[in-house]
Design a protein around this motif. Structure first.
Motif, PDB file in Angstrom:
ATOM      1  N   GLU A  23       0.823  -1.212   0.000  1.00 46.23           N
ATOM      2  CA  GLU A  23       0.000   0.000   0.000  1.00 46.23           C
ATOM      3  C   GLU A  23       0.854   1.257   0.000  1.00 46.23           C
ATOM      4  O   GLU A  23       0.534   2.250  -0.656  1.00 46.23           O
ATOM      5  N   HIS A 223      -3.767  -2.922   8.769  1.00 45.06           N
ATOM      6  CA  HIS A 223      -3.822  -3.050   7.315  1.00 45.06           C
ATOM      7  C   HIS A 223      -4.962  -2.217   6.719  1.00 45.06           C
ATOM      8  O   HIS A 223      -4.785  -1.524   5.711  1.00 45.06           O
ATOM      9  N   LYS A 227      -4.686   0.924   4.057  1.00 41.61           N
ATOM     10  CA  LYS A 227      -5.420   0.971   2.789  1.00 41.61           C
ATOM     11  C   LYS A 227      -6.268   2.238   2.692  1.00 41.61           C
ATOM     12  O   LYS A 227      -6.357   2.855   1.621  1.00 41.61           O
TER      13      LYS A 227
END
Length: 543
Positions: A23, A223, A227
């Protein structure tokens, strides 16, 4: 998602960042960041970003208050208080940006959808309203409430790490005349790094008491936050053309994307020749065993003889390959790019590759391999991280008119087909050598299609020639890792080098080929594009 171990030497925050680095890399290639790095981002776009970032910091300050209430350790409480003070200080810095650039943020008071999505996520985490997180009121003991503080840090820490990552990357372009020098300098500074590390250290401390399942929950939150942060940068409105690896203007009705990739070591962790040899050795009869009846029609060496023969072939190949490279480099290095000289040198290498393959065929080490064994090996072949995911993403993208090709020296195309079909990639065209089979057993012979750099170039040229017969505009990308890929890398609109082959770089630079990291190359082209010196497309970016 695998359970996270608390026994790893590196901290939780550092481990999470390393695990989800994709990312952060993708964020570099957003129009906002490329334009900012090049110094030609319009001031209105920068002002919008600053205004949206203010909403972030206000949200983070509120989340820190909630996390402080949940922490049961005095040191943790003190650290969270310090974090909140640093967040409030960031808000003041944003005020200085507004003043320095004379930004008018009067119309930027409403958060955009991407900002809202992230801030809602952070506050939901801090109040226990996301999946896997209980709210403070639902937890029986103060000790359990500490989990919410840990989860909240997991939702905040990625933002600081990503800002520092971007700041360090952009420092390469932060000359005295760069209009956003102050912003880049702030996020790449030692002071900001220290603040980021303090936040990550706090996350590490809060995660110590978490179970494996709870660490998995924190990892998912981290996570998701990363994102959402990437989406935040991606969503910034840019009212100007930008140079990116794939342009947004791609129209599947008018354009075709032709992607080429090498296989061995570009996609795979181990060279396929070693895999095929190992299949032969493992499935061959032992010295004191008789050959199975179904393989009597194709006599085979014993496994011991096969192994010793393969070791000799491998050693000879390595020695002669190095001698061939040294012979090419013995000629005087050119002052400027010499395509014809490079091609002639690779013709010398091609003769060596053909001789080596002939020795393998004559040795009979590939004789008697079962097709089913080869297919199973393909299914189990270890590829580089996210290799399959990359090919799936481009073949499954309905907005791309893509033609995907593998160009490989691999002796057995069935191995490649099995590898990708087992990974759900069925539409790519495989251009490689083929085994000859009799009743599913290899005869030891190879249908020689692609053995050399010149063969690869010819296959590439033939595919492009057929693609150009339509009225669609064709953009070509080639991905490779070795000397055999150089000519195709140069022919493609975008050539991407994977790995760090020393022979590739030595040969290429010897004949005047330059390697440019992708992001700096895009920034350079973005500068030229805005100055009106190139069209809005990317060409010949290698590495």
């Amino acid at each position: 998602m695998a359970t996270t171990s608390k026994l790893d030497e590196e901290g939780t925050a550092k481990r999470f960042w390393g695990k989800f680095s994709k990312e952060s890399t993708l964020t570099l290639y957003t129009p906002f960041v490329v334009s900012l790095a090049s110094g030609n981002l319009k001031i209105d776009a920068f002002g919008h970003y600053i205004a949206q970032d203010v909403h972030f910091y206000k949200c983070f300050a509120q989340a820190c208050e909630l996390a402080e209430d949940c922490a049961d350790d005095d040191d943790a409480k003190a650290s969270i208080v310090q974090l909140r003070k640093r967040v409030l200080k960031e808000l003041k810095h944003h005020g200085s940006f507004v003043q320095e650039w004379d930004l008018d943020l009067s119309s930027e008071t409403t958060p955009n959808p991407a900002t809202t999505k992230y801030t809602n996520f952070v506050l939901a985490t801090a109040t226990g309203k996301v999946e896997g997180v209980k709210g403070p009121g639902e937890l029986a003991t103060p000790f359990e409430k500490t989990k919410v503080a840990a989860y909240t840090l997991g939702a905040i820490a990625p933002s600081m790490r990503l800002n520092f990552f971007l700041g360090k990357e952009l420092m390469n372009f932060n000359g005295d005349e760069h209009p956003y020098k102050k912003w880049i300098g702030k996020y790449s500074s030692e002071a900001y790094q220290a603040s980021m590390l303090q936040t990550e250290d706090l996350l590490d401390k809060l995660s110590i008491s978490l179970t494996g399942e709870e660490l998995d929950t924190m990892q998912k939150l981290y996570h998701q936050a990363l994102k959402l942060e990437m989406e935040f940068f991606k969503s910034q409105p840019i009212d100007q053309q930008t140079v990116l690896p794939l342009l947004k203007q791609h129209n599947s009705a008018e354009h075709r994307l032709t992607v080429f990739s090498d296989f061995d070591l570009t996609c795979t962790v181990v060279d396929s020749s070693a895999i095929l040899a190992e299949i032969a050795i493992v499935t061959a009869p032992k010295s004191d065993q008789s050959q199975p009846e179904d393989q009597i029609q194709i006599a085979r060496m014993s496994s011991a003889d096969l192994r010793s023969t393969w070791e000799v072939l491998s050693r000879d190949y390595t020695e002669e390959y190095e001698q061939c490279i040294e012979s090419i480099l013995a000629n005087q290095k050119v002052e400027e790019f010499d395509y014809e000289g490079l091609k002639k040198a690779l013709e010398q290498l091609s003769e060596f590759e053909r001789r080596a393959n002939t020795r393998v065929i004559e040795s009979n080490v590939l004789k008697g391999l079962n097709l089913e064994d080869i297919k199973r090996a393909g299914e189990l072949l270890i590829l580089h991280d996210d290799c399959i995911g990359f090919f799936q993403s481009i073949t499954n993208n309905q907005n791309l008119n893509v033609n995907l090709n593998i160009l490989s020296y691999c002796w057995c195309a069935d191995l490649i087909r099995s590898t990708f079909s087992s990974g759900g990639v069925h539409t790519m065209q495989i251009h490689a050598n083929e085994f000859i089979f009799e009743d599913s057993l290899s005869t030891g012979e190879i249908i020689q299609k692609i053995e050399t750099p010149i063969d690869k170039l010819q296959a590439y040229t033939d595919i492009i020639k057929n693609s150009n017969q339509s009225d669609k505009t064709n953009l070509t990308i080639y991905i490779g890792d070795s000397v055999g890929d150089i000519l195709c890398l140069l022919e493609a609109d975008i050539g991407i080098v994977i790995g760090s082959s020393s022979s590739l770089r030595k040969i290429a630079t010897h004949f005047g080929v330059s390697f440019v990291p992708l992001f700096p190359a895009l920034v350079k082209k973005q500068k030229k594009h805005v100055e009106g010196r190139i069209s809005a497309q990317t060409t010949n970016i290698v590495e």
